[in-house]
Design an enzyme around this catalytic site. Structure first.
Site, short mmCIF file in Angstrom:
data_model
loop_
_atom_site.label_atom_id
_atom_site.label_comp_id
_atom_site.label_asym_id
_atom_site.label_seq_id
_atom_site.Cartn_x
_atom_site.Cartn_y
_atom_site.Cartn_z
CB SER A 11 -2.87 -73.98 -93.51
OG SER A 11 -1.83 -74.83 -93.06
CE LYS A 192 7.75 -82.21 -95.55
NZ LYS A 192 7.09 -80.90 -95.38
CG ASP A 245 7.10 -83.06 -98.97
OD1 ASP A 245 6.87 -81.84 -99.05
OD2 ASP A 245 6.49 -83.80 -98.18
#
Length: 345
Positions: A11, A192, A245
């Site tokens: 993706s 993250k 993020d």
């Protein structure tokens, strides 16, 4: 116009190929699945990883890595962390000129505890590697594919290489900043995913907004503590590759890590979740690496530690939450203040 090679047809690699094609570059994607490559090259779509996005017809896709790399001006490394070394070993045999490597994956290698830029430096010799550049920030591939406004950061020890990559990608939909703090940018982007897994768990348990807000905030403190101890600039964690993020990954259904955590919170086993999703969840591998780094650098990372016990030692998610809430009382800002003071000495 530059020839740009994108290694990886998932993706994110596909979305970035679209941005580069919009900027009129000669984009060549490489992947190992012939069926997927034919879909991109002939139907101009990637239904498997980026559905409902029409790709520019100018994007070329191939399973022939030599063809994809021939005469390239830059290489975008867009494969999962666990596949990076294998792909780079193959590419290294085929590269004929010195070019910048731009990595867009987010993770830590569990066995070596290396950041991805360090892995690239190990696998690609100086005579074939002009520079290593990191591209990171709050950027779901699904939204980039739809040309929704997105802002990211590129980082490199070579400022000219960072600016070159900035120019490659920058357009009215995709804004790119530079930041020289490679360590901070990579650690923020990798860790993250751990906090996003935990955020998904709290949502799966139905704990609501209070719990998730606290988790994101204290998660950022963990990321900053470790990142600064490893040599990163604490200010980086207040930027796009830190808090930016973190927010997007912890709050969006697009996030694989959030979705994985959400299913864990609803009672699924990790093996069941990974099979159900059928996609790489970088946060799982990164949790193992970050847990080991926290021990090596003697940094307190209670959320990471709790998640490690859930993922790899079978601890129940509600027990992990209870143990976090029952920790010894402490000052919220003391360690963060010390971190900034040490940075200015």
């Amino acid at each position: 116009m530059k020839k740009i090679t994108v290694l990886g047809a998932g993706s994110w690699g596909t979305a970035l190929a679209l941005v580069l094609a919009d900027n009129h570059h000669d984009v060549h994607m490489w992947g190992h699945r012939q069926e997927l490559i034919d879909q991109i090259d002939e139907k101009h779509e990637n239904h498997d990883y980026l559905p409902n996005v029409a790709l520019p017809a100018s994007i070329k896709a191939t399973t022939d890595m030599k063809q994809a790399l021939e005469g390239t001006d830059a290489i975008i490394v867009a494969v999962p962390t666990k596949a990076i070394r294998e792909v780079l070993k193959r590419a290294n045999e085929l590269i004929t000129s010195k070019v910048p490597f731009v990595h867009v994956s987010k993770g830590i290698e569990p066995d070596t505890l290396l950041r991805i830029s360090q892995m690239i430096e190990q696998e690609v010799p100086d005579e074939k590697r002009e520079a290593v550049v990191v591209l990171s920030g709050p950027s779901h591939a699904e939204e980039v594919g739809l040309r929704h406004p997105t802002t990211v950061t590129v980082s490199s020890e070579n400022i000219e290489a960072a600016q070159f990559v900035q120019d490659l990608f920058m357009n009215n939909n995709f804004r790119v900043y530079t930041n020289p703090d490679v360590i901070g940018v990579e650690i923020g982007g990798a860790l993250k995913n751990i906090i996003a897994l935990a955020a998904g768990i709290t949502d799966g348990l139905g704990y609501g907004d209070n719990a998730k807000a606290a988790l994101i905030t204290r998660g950022l403190a963990e990321i900053a503590r470790l990142g600064t101890q490893m040599g990163g600039n604490p200010l980086t964690f207040a930027g796009l590759t830190g808090v930016g993020d973190l927010i997007v990954t912890c709050t969006s259904v697009h996030s694989r890590n959030w979705r994985c955590g959400n299913l864990l919170g609803k009672g699924y086993k990790l093996e069941e979740v990974l099979e159900k999703m059928g996609m790489v969840v970088e946060g799982v591998r990164t949790t193992k690496g970050a847990y080991q780094l926290s021990k090596e650098y003697k940094v307190s990372m209670p959320i990471t530690e709790a998640l490690y016990h859930v993922l790899f030692e079978g601890k129940k998610v509600d027990d992990a939450v209870e143990s976090l809430m029952a920790r010894v009382k402490t000052h919220e800002m003391e360690d963060l203040v010390n971190m900034f003071e040490n940075q200015t000495k």
